[in-house]
Design an enzyme around this catalytic site. Structure first.
Site, PDB file in Angstrom:
ATOM      1  CE1 TYR A   1      10.877  16.866   8.252  1.00  0.00           C
ATOM      2  CE2 TYR A   1      12.458  16.985   6.463  1.00  0.00           C
ATOM      3  CZ  TYR A   1      11.342  16.421   7.037  1.00  0.00           C
ATOM      4  OH  TYR A   1      10.681  15.400   6.388  1.00  0.00           O
TER       5      TYR A   1
ATOM      6  CG  ASP B   1      13.674  13.984  -2.932  1.00  0.00           C
ATOM      7  OD1 ASP B   1      13.033  13.372  -3.797  1.00  0.00           O
ATOM      8  OD2 ASP B   1      13.562  13.763  -1.719  1.00  0.00           O
TER       9      ASP B   1
ATOM     10  CG  HIS C   1       9.282  22.811   1.763  1.00  0.00           C
ATOM     11  ND1 HIS C   1       9.606  21.547   2.195  1.00  0.00           N
ATOM     12  CD2 HIS C   1      10.446  23.388   1.406  1.00  0.00           C
ATOM     13  CE1 HIS C   1      10.906  21.360   2.103  1.00  0.00           C
ATOM     14  NE2 HIS C   1      11.446  22.463   1.622  1.00  0.00           N
TER      15      HIS C   1
ATOM     16  CE1 TYR D   1      12.852  10.268   7.833  1.00  0.00           C
ATOM     17  CE2 TYR D   1      10.646  11.115   7.426  1.00  0.00           C
ATOM     18  CZ  TYR D   1      11.976  11.010   7.060  1.00  0.00           C
ATOM     19  OH  TYR D   1      12.429  11.634   5.927  1.00  0.00           O
ATOM     20  NE  ARG D   2      14.562  14.249   8.316  1.00  0.00           N
ATOM     21  CZ  ARG D   2      15.319  14.463   7.210  1.00  0.00           C
ATOM     22  NH1 ARG D   2      14.976  13.894   6.062  1.00  0.00           N
ATOM     23  NH2 ARG D   2      16.375  15.216   7.246  1.00  0.00           N
TER      24      ARG D   2
END
Length: 619
Positions: free
Chosen positions: A147, A208, A447, A528-529
């Site tokens: 992110y 995670d 990623h 949501y993000r």
């Protein structure tokens, strides 16, 4: 230039450093680090760099301002970012840029990093930023990988790294099942502290990966995998430095001498905590968190299902079981492609062609692995005494076996390093480090995520799956969908894994994401993000009633941050002096993250009002 080569140092550990790994995961972390560096070919640029000066301030003035800050908080606590940008890896990540950048690494980059040791020093930094009109970007630990990591949205911002020196667990209350933490407390550190105190009746909920900040993950509304998986819903009480340097405590914390700050989140009057999640309205320096009681037993389970078409009927089975809490935790339904990648092996070991890996290749790889061939894998957990678990598991088994070919996996047949056991630990509140093994799928693996929210319905799951599959195929990208099922909604987390040293694959990943965001929004699904680069686009999809929500957010921003110094652009919220100057990142703006300068700001107002005093020590 030189190449990254092999890992050159051992793994940092707790309690030696706040960002370290616990002893029980050390060997696993060493192996993970070796795998990352074995697949790395991206060169490190050895040249010295001039620090990037933020727009709106002259270089000499900026350097003089940094020198002033060094006097205030200590020379060693202000670092100018004039060195080569090293990506590191999960446990040794940079705090100057995004280690998994989708753009050029010099695009979203900090000019300097500062390390406060207290709420009072955070106040000093905020007041300094107002005085000199320097944009600052706070991070807790900078592990928001996928992110944007630690990167600031505005190039040249000064990163405020809260975690390095503000990493104390201020309280663990074994009677109330609560804790109070600073930004540098990771899930690893909180778990270790609870174990060391012998509080075996207390569980934490962990994402995670356990290396992220408890505060950072919660404020960004991240999730975990026990019944306490909604972290924001489980927080209680914030201490916040506002963009003018004032300090507030929310909820019961506003009552002097209170004794319920961590056990009752609301207090009296308007509930203001929400404006400090996924925003740029304040810097959270303390946060309370509720802890889960040990349920008295737990039992993981895993089912596999053979066909892509099983997705819709599965969701119809899962929804009533989840709402009634027969399925108790935030579980995952994963696609076989990610199951294969989770073994940590490179894609090239299975397929050397271009374009998405063919289904027959993936299924052959799955068939050769211990779990066996499948298309969907469901990882769940039952909690409570044995007789309670047995009743719930029997209900789940009867329902899941309505899908032809459903198979319950016997964990006794699996090797100790199988991904199943990582999900088992995480669902039991034990932080792990297994998850990012699938990033090794690509050389220089990075990623970035697509994360829409939908109802738990077969039609919605099928529509989102078809959307993602079609666009991944169009851009030649392997499709990694996983559905995380909440109580009445589900998050589809699609991870795009790419080579961050390959400009063409980075562009394909970004274009695919932009298409998915727009098409999903047109179908009624919002994220949501999201990644820093995509925040403007995602914010623009929440446009009901002529963008009424963004207009409200901008009013709050202008009132709380009149000089526009705190994390400008985060979550698409721009201060007044940046608006209308091309700072928003869209498909049309390309890879440029900067706009055309900044406007004038009013005189800084950091008066010492009744709410602006230094923070009182807890309690």
């Amino acid at each position: 230039m030189s190449f990254a080569g092999e890992a050159s140092s051992d793994v940092p550990t707790l309690p030696g450093t706040h960002s370290g790994i616990p002893a029980y995961l050390l060997e696993k972390a060493r192996n993970a680090k070796g795998d990352v560096f074995d697949g790395r070919t991206k060169p490190i640029k050895d040249r010295q760099r001039l620090p990037v000066v933020p727009q709106g301030i002259e270089r000499d003035d900026f350097l003089a301002a940094l020198a002033e800050l060094k006097v205030q908080i200590g020379n060693e606590n202000v670092e100018i970012n004039d060195k080569p940008l090293k990506d590191g890896w999960y446990m040794e990540h940079p705090n100057t840029h995004d280690m998994m950048t989708i753009l050029d690494e010099e695009e979203l980059v900090a000019s300097a990093v500062v390390y406060p040791s207290s709420t009072e020093e955070v106040q000093d930094i905020v007041k300094w930023a107002n005085k000199h009109r320097v944009p600052i970007f706070p991070i807790s630990m900078g592990r928001n990988l996928g992110y944007g990591g630690a990167a600031p949205r505005v190039r040249g911002s000064v990163t405020v790294d809260l975690g390095k020196r503000m990493n104390k667990i201020l309280d663990i209350n074994p009677e109330d099942y609560t804790c109070l933490v600073e930004p540098g407390v990771s899930f690893y550190a909180l778990y270790d502290a609870i174990q060391e105190k012998g509080y075996h009746h207390l569980w934490i909920d962990t994402p995670d990966l356990g290396g992220g900040s408890v505060i950072g993950n919660t404020v960004d509304r991240g999730v975990g995998y026990t019944p306490y998986g909604d972290h924001w819903a489980c927080h209680s009480g914030l201490e916040v430095v506002l963009p003018t340097g004032e300090v507030i405590r929310t909820g019961m914390g506003a009552l002097p001498g209170n004794n319920t700050w961590q056990s009752f989140p609301y207090g009296f009057g308007p509930y203001s905590d929400g404006i400090f999640s996924q925003s740029n309205y304040g810097i959270v320096t303390k946060m309370g968190m509720t802890l889960m009681p040990n349920p008295g037993g737990y039992e993981s389970f895993m089912y596999t299902f053979p066909n892509e078409e099983d997705l819709a009927p599965l969701m119809e089975i899962i929804r009533p079981l989840r709402i009634s809490m027969i399925l108790e935790n935030v579980a995952q339904l994963r696609h076989v492609t990610q199951s294969v990648a989770a073994r940590g092996l490179p894609r090239s070991q299975f397929y050397s062609g271009t374009g998405p890996i063919p289904p027959d290749v993936i299924h052959a790889a799955a068939a050769s692995a211990p779990v066996g061939d499948h298309t969907w894998a469901y990882y769940g957990m039952a909690y409570g005494p044995a007789h309670i678990r047995a009743h719930k598991l029997a209900l789940v088994d009867a329902e899941f076996r309505k899908i032809a070919g459903a198979r319950k996996v016997d964990p006794a047949t699996l090797p100790a390093d199988e991904y199943y056991f990582s999900r088992d630990r995480v669902a039991a509140g034990v932080p792990d480090i297994h998850e990012l093994r699938w990033v090794n799928w690509a050389p220089n693996g990075a990623h970035i995520a697509f994360s829409p929210v939908s109802p738990i319905r077969g039609t919605d799951a099928t529509r989102l799956f078809a959307l993602g599959k079609r666009l991944h195929d169009a851009y030649g990208i392997d499709f990694f969908p996983a559905f995380c099922v909440g109580l009445r909604e589900m998050h589809l987390i699609v991870e795009i894994v790419f080579d961050r040293d390959d400009a063409e694959r980075k562009q394909a990943a970004l274009d695919c994401l932009r298409d998915m965001i727009d098409e999903a929004a047109a179908m009624g699904y919002g994220e949501y993000r999201t990644h820093l680069v995509l925040m403007d686009q995602v914010a623009a999809t929440y446009s009901w009633n002529d963008n009424a929500l963004m207009k409200f957010n901008e009013k709050l921003k202008d009132a709380l941050d009149p000089n526009g110094i705190l994390a400008p652009g985060r979550c698409g919220i721009w201060p007044k002096r940046y608006r209308g100057r091309g700072w928003e990142m869209t498909r049309e703006s390309g890879a440029a993250s900067e706009g055309d300068g900044v406007g004038p700001a009013p005189e800084a107002k950091c008066d010492q009002g009744e709410f602006s005093g230094a923070s009182h020590p807890y309690p």
